[in-house]
Design a protein around this motif. Structure first.
Motif, PDB file in Angstrom:
ATOM      1  N   ILE A 164      -2.545  -2.918  -8.965  1.00  0.00           N
ATOM      2  CA  ILE A 164      -1.213  -3.510  -8.886  1.00  0.00           C
ATOM      3  C   ILE A 164      -0.262  -2.437  -8.378  1.00  0.00           C
ATOM      4  O   ILE A 164      -0.243  -1.311  -8.888  1.00  0.00           O
ATOM      5  CB  ILE A 164      -0.737  -4.028 -10.260  1.00  0.00           C
ATOM      6  N   LEU A 165       0.518  -2.784  -7.355  1.00  0.00           N
ATOM      7  CA  LEU A 165       1.513  -1.851  -6.833  1.00  0.00           C
ATOM      8  C   LEU A 165       2.759  -1.870  -7.713  1.00  0.00           C
ATOM      9  O   LEU A 165       2.922  -2.740  -8.570  1.00  0.00           O
ATOM     10  CB  LEU A 165       1.866  -2.220  -5.391  1.00  0.00           C
ATOM     11  N   HIS A 166       3.650  -0.937  -7.477  1.00  0.00           N
ATOM     12  CA  HIS A 166       4.852  -0.834  -8.306  1.00  0.00           C
ATOM     13  C   HIS A 166       5.801  -2.012  -8.107  1.00  0.00           C
ATOM     14  O   HIS A 166       6.665  -2.265  -8.955  1.00  0.00           O
ATOM     15  CB  HIS A 166       5.566   0.493  -8.025  1.00  0.00           C
ATOM     16  N   ASN A 167       5.638  -2.752  -6.997  1.00  0.00           N
ATOM     17  CA  ASN A 167       6.449  -3.965  -6.792  1.00  0.00           C
ATOM     18  C   ASN A 167       5.733  -5.211  -7.303  1.00  0.00           C
ATOM     19  O   ASN A 167       6.077  -6.333  -6.936  1.00  0.00           O
ATOM     20  CB  ASN A 167       6.815  -4.115  -5.321  1.00  0.00           C
ATOM     21  N   ASP A 168       4.687  -4.993  -8.132  1.00  0.00           N
ATOM     22  CA  ASP A 168       3.912  -6.058  -8.787  1.00  0.00           C
ATOM     23  C   ASP A 168       3.038  -6.860  -7.831  1.00  0.00           C
ATOM     24  O   ASP A 168       2.586  -7.960  -8.167  1.00  0.00           O
ATOM     25  CB  ASP A 168       4.824  -7.016  -9.567  1.00  0.00           C
ATOM     26  N   VAL A 169       2.751  -6.322  -6.661  1.00  0.00           N
ATOM     27  CA  VAL A 169       1.813  -6.966  -5.727  1.00  0.00           C
ATOM     28  C   VAL A 169       0.390  -6.605  -6.142  1.00  0.00           C
ATOM     29  O   VAL A 169       0.077  -5.432  -6.400  1.00  0.00           O
ATOM     30  CB  VAL A 169       2.077  -6.515  -4.283  1.00  0.00           C
ATOM     31  N   ASP A 170      -0.475  -7.613  -6.230  1.00  0.00           N
ATOM     32  CA  ASP A 170      -1.880  -7.388  -6.563  1.00  0.00           C
ATOM     33  C   ASP A 170      -2.648  -6.987  -5.305  1.00  0.00           C
ATOM     34  O   ASP A 170      -2.518  -7.635  -4.261  1.00  0.00           O
ATOM     35  CB  ASP A 170      -2.502  -8.659  -7.148  1.00  0.00           C
ATOM     36  N   VAL A 171      -3.442  -5.937  -5.396  1.00  0.00           N
ATOM     37  CA  VAL A 171      -4.154  -5.428  -4.227  1.00  0.00           C
ATOM     38  C   VAL A 171      -5.637  -5.225  -4.525  1.00  0.00           C
ATOM     39  O   VAL A 171      -6.052  -5.097  -5.679  1.00  0.00           O
ATOM     40  CB  VAL A 171      -3.546  -4.093  -3.726  1.00  0.00           C
ATOM     41  N   ALA A 172      -6.414  -5.218  -3.441  1.00  0.00           N
ATOM     42  CA  ALA A 172      -7.836  -4.869  -3.493  1.00  0.00           C
ATOM     43  C   ALA A 172      -7.992  -3.509  -2.831  1.00  0.00           C
ATOM     44  O   ALA A 172      -7.541  -3.321  -1.697  1.00  0.00           O
ATOM     45  CB  ALA A 172      -8.671  -5.926  -2.771  1.00  0.00           C
ATOM     46  N   ILE A 173      -8.613  -2.563  -3.525  1.00  0.00           N
ATOM     47  CA  ILE A 173      -8.790  -1.206  -3.007  1.00  0.00           C
ATOM     48  C   ILE A 173     -10.284  -0.988  -2.749  1.00  0.00           C
ATOM     49  O   ILE A 173     -11.082  -0.916  -3.684  1.00  0.00           O
ATOM     50  CB  ILE A 173      -8.265  -0.138  -3.987  1.00  0.00           C
ATOM     51  N   LYS A 174     -10.652  -0.954  -1.475  1.00  0.00           N
ATOM     52  CA  LYS A 174     -12.057  -0.729  -1.104  1.00  0.00           C
ATOM     53  C   LYS A 174     -12.286   0.768  -0.934  1.00  0.00           C
ATOM     54  O   LYS A 174     -11.637   1.416  -0.109  1.00  0.00           O
ATOM     55  CB  LYS A 174     -12.413  -1.486   0.175  1.00  0.00           C
ATOM     56  N   ILE A 175     -13.215   1.308  -1.717  1.00  0.00           N
ATOM     57  CA  ILE A 175     -13.489   2.744  -1.728  1.00  0.00           C
ATOM     58  C   ILE A 175     -14.903   2.983  -1.211  1.00  0.00           C
ATOM     59  O   ILE A 175     -15.877   2.456  -1.764  1.00  0.00           O
ATOM     60  CB  ILE A 175     -13.335   3.325  -3.147  1.00  0.00           C
ATOM     61  N   GLN A 176     -15.002   3.772  -0.179  1.00  0.00           N
ATOM     62  CA  GLN A 176     -16.303   4.042   0.436  1.00  0.00           C
ATOM     63  C   GLN A 176     -17.141   4.941  -0.463  1.00  0.00           C
ATOM     64  O   GLN A 176     -16.624   5.873  -1.083  1.00  0.00           O
ATOM     65  CB  GLN A 176     -16.065   4.729   1.783  1.00  0.00           C
TER      66      GLN A 176
END
Length: 456
Positions: A164-176
């Motif tokens: 979750i970003l600081h503006n409350d946006v939900d995100v997907a973080i793809k990590i290699q």
């Protein structure tokens, strides 16, 4: 913090969970270490094959020859476990093979790789921390309001976490996976050498050519900056087609090894086979239409037909498009020739079709009559879909099976590899045709043809 559970309770976004077979295991990152892993797998398969074949001599096993002995349940478990542990290029090759037809590749081999398609292991927290610190510095966690330590997806090249970003946006973080980009060539060489030793590829498969194309695609896929840039361009190009949605990329949280995008919801299309007919037809018709939008309007394609790359959101009737690592653009010349090829197949114009097959280097004038006939038959079969102004019944017409017979002849008879571009296009088209068949739907494909092919 368990962000995914928090999101579920909010009722806003629900994400899939990792397969229960996935394990937390460190990625072996050194070339030597990975070579040792392949060597141990090869040794285990050899001993397992010898044991199974010996049992068959006494009637204690169903194996009829060395190849069937190699593909024993015990050996299959060895391959699945090791590839899930190694991940990377070897697992990617497995995913590609798992989407092939059993008439062209050993059905047992397809079964093995189908089991690993969604079951890669995931990295321990220590390796995730190392990668994120390397990419964003020791204070990387301050860039997120929340970050879920456990991934919700793990595939061949990387794993995906919720945030979750600081503006409350939900995100997907793809990590290699740690240093996975350095192992592509050696992994493919090791796996192919092993599969060749056990004679699991049919003659004429031009596996060397396939591997070279796969190496190039994998080099693209491990560059998340390239993927993020392509995803943004694709998002802009597809915006007029409201049945599709491409998640936004957050450039400030994207590097070569980390890709951060908007988190979207939905169910993978292979979980949609029991939905109401209206939904099933919408999915199949939309994805078939997408192939031609990509080719003839956008002139670029996301070629990976892995079902996990398509999420269906029932409420909005939209398909979320994911994973643009292997995406590519096509030249105007190729697209124009391919359009004429499709028109000839729909018009049942065999003379024009033969001329185009030579021009596009599908065939040479020295090829056998069997190969020429297989190409012509396959093209005519594909043209059937669009030839008549009425519903084409994918559930009854067994198109995939009929096409696979001709593809098997092509593999057996071909003296030179096909054009580079067709690997990605054929993979996408065959995957969508297979999906439509599994969805058991009828589509007026001529309507799609008139709307896109004749208009562009």
């Amino acid at each position: 913090m368990d962000v995914s559970d928090k999101m579920d309770r909010k009722g806003e976004i629900k994400v899939p969970k990792l397969d229960s077979n996935c394990k937390q295991r460190s990625v072996t990152s050194s070339r030597l270490g990975r070579a040792v892993q392949f060597t141990s797998l090869f040794a285990g398969l050899t001993l397992g094959t010898a044991s199974e074949y010996t049992k068959s001599l006494f009637g204690w096993s169903d194996a009829t020859d060395m190849q069937s002995a190699m593909l024993s349940p015990q050996n299959m478990e060895r391959i699945v476990d090791k590839l899930c542990q190694l991940r990377g290029a070897a697992l990617k090759l497995g995913q590609v093979i798992s989407m092939q037809d059993p008439k062209t590749i050993s059905p047992q081999l397809i079964e093995i790789f189908d089991r690993v398609r969604q079951s890669a292991d995931y990295m321990p927290d220590s390796q995730v921390m190392k990668i994120m610190c390397d990419q964003f510095g020791n204070e990387w966690q301050t860039k997120f309001k929340a970050f879920d330590d456990k991934p919700f997806a793990a595939a061949s090249i990387g794993q995906v976490h919720c945030g979750i970003l600081h503006n409350d946006v939900d995100v997907a973080i793809k990590i290699q996976y740690l240093d996975i980009s350095k192992s592509i060539e050696s992994d493919l060489n090791n796996l192919i050498g092993m599969l060749r030793f056990f004679n699991l590829f049919p003659p004429g498969a031009f596996i060397d050519d396939v591997i070279e194309k796969l190496k190039r695609e994998l080099a693209w896929e491990v560059d998340y900056l390239r993927e993020g840039d392509f995803q943004t361009k694709y998002r802009d190009l597809i915006v007029a087609h409201h049945e599709f949605y491409v998640p936004k990329v957050y450039d400030e949280l994207t590097t070569t090894c980390v890709l951060t995008t908007e988190l979207v919801s939905g169910i993978t299309v292979d979980k949609c086979f029991e939905l109401d007919y209206e939904h099933r037809q919408f999915i199949g018709m939309s994805l078939l239409k997408l192939v031609f939008i990509e080719l003839f309007e956008m002139k670029c394609m996301q070629p990976d037909s892995n079902w996990s790359n398509y999420l269906y959101e029932q409420k909005s009737k939209r398909i979320m498009l994911l994973d643009f690592g292997a995406s590519r653009f096509y030249s105007d010349e190729f697209i124009n020739n391919y359009k004429e090829f499709l028109r000839a197949s729909v018009a049942d114009d065999r003379d024009k079709l033969y001329e185009l097959l030579i021009k596009m280097k599908f065939l040479t004038e020295d090829d056998s009559e069997v190969l020429v006939e297989a190409h012509m038959n396959a093209a005519m079969m594909f043209g059937e879909i669009f030839r008549n102004d009425g519903d084409f019944d994918f559930g009854e017409e067994n198109l995939s099976e009929r096409l696979s017979v001709e593809v098997a002849k092509m593999i057996e008879q071909r003296m030179s590899p096909p054009p580079e571009e067709v690997y990605s296009i054929n993979r996408k088209i065959s995957g969508i045709v297979s999906l439509c068949s599994k969805l058991n739907i009828k589509i007026n494909c001529r309507q799609i043809y008139n709307e896109i092919i004749e208009r562009t």
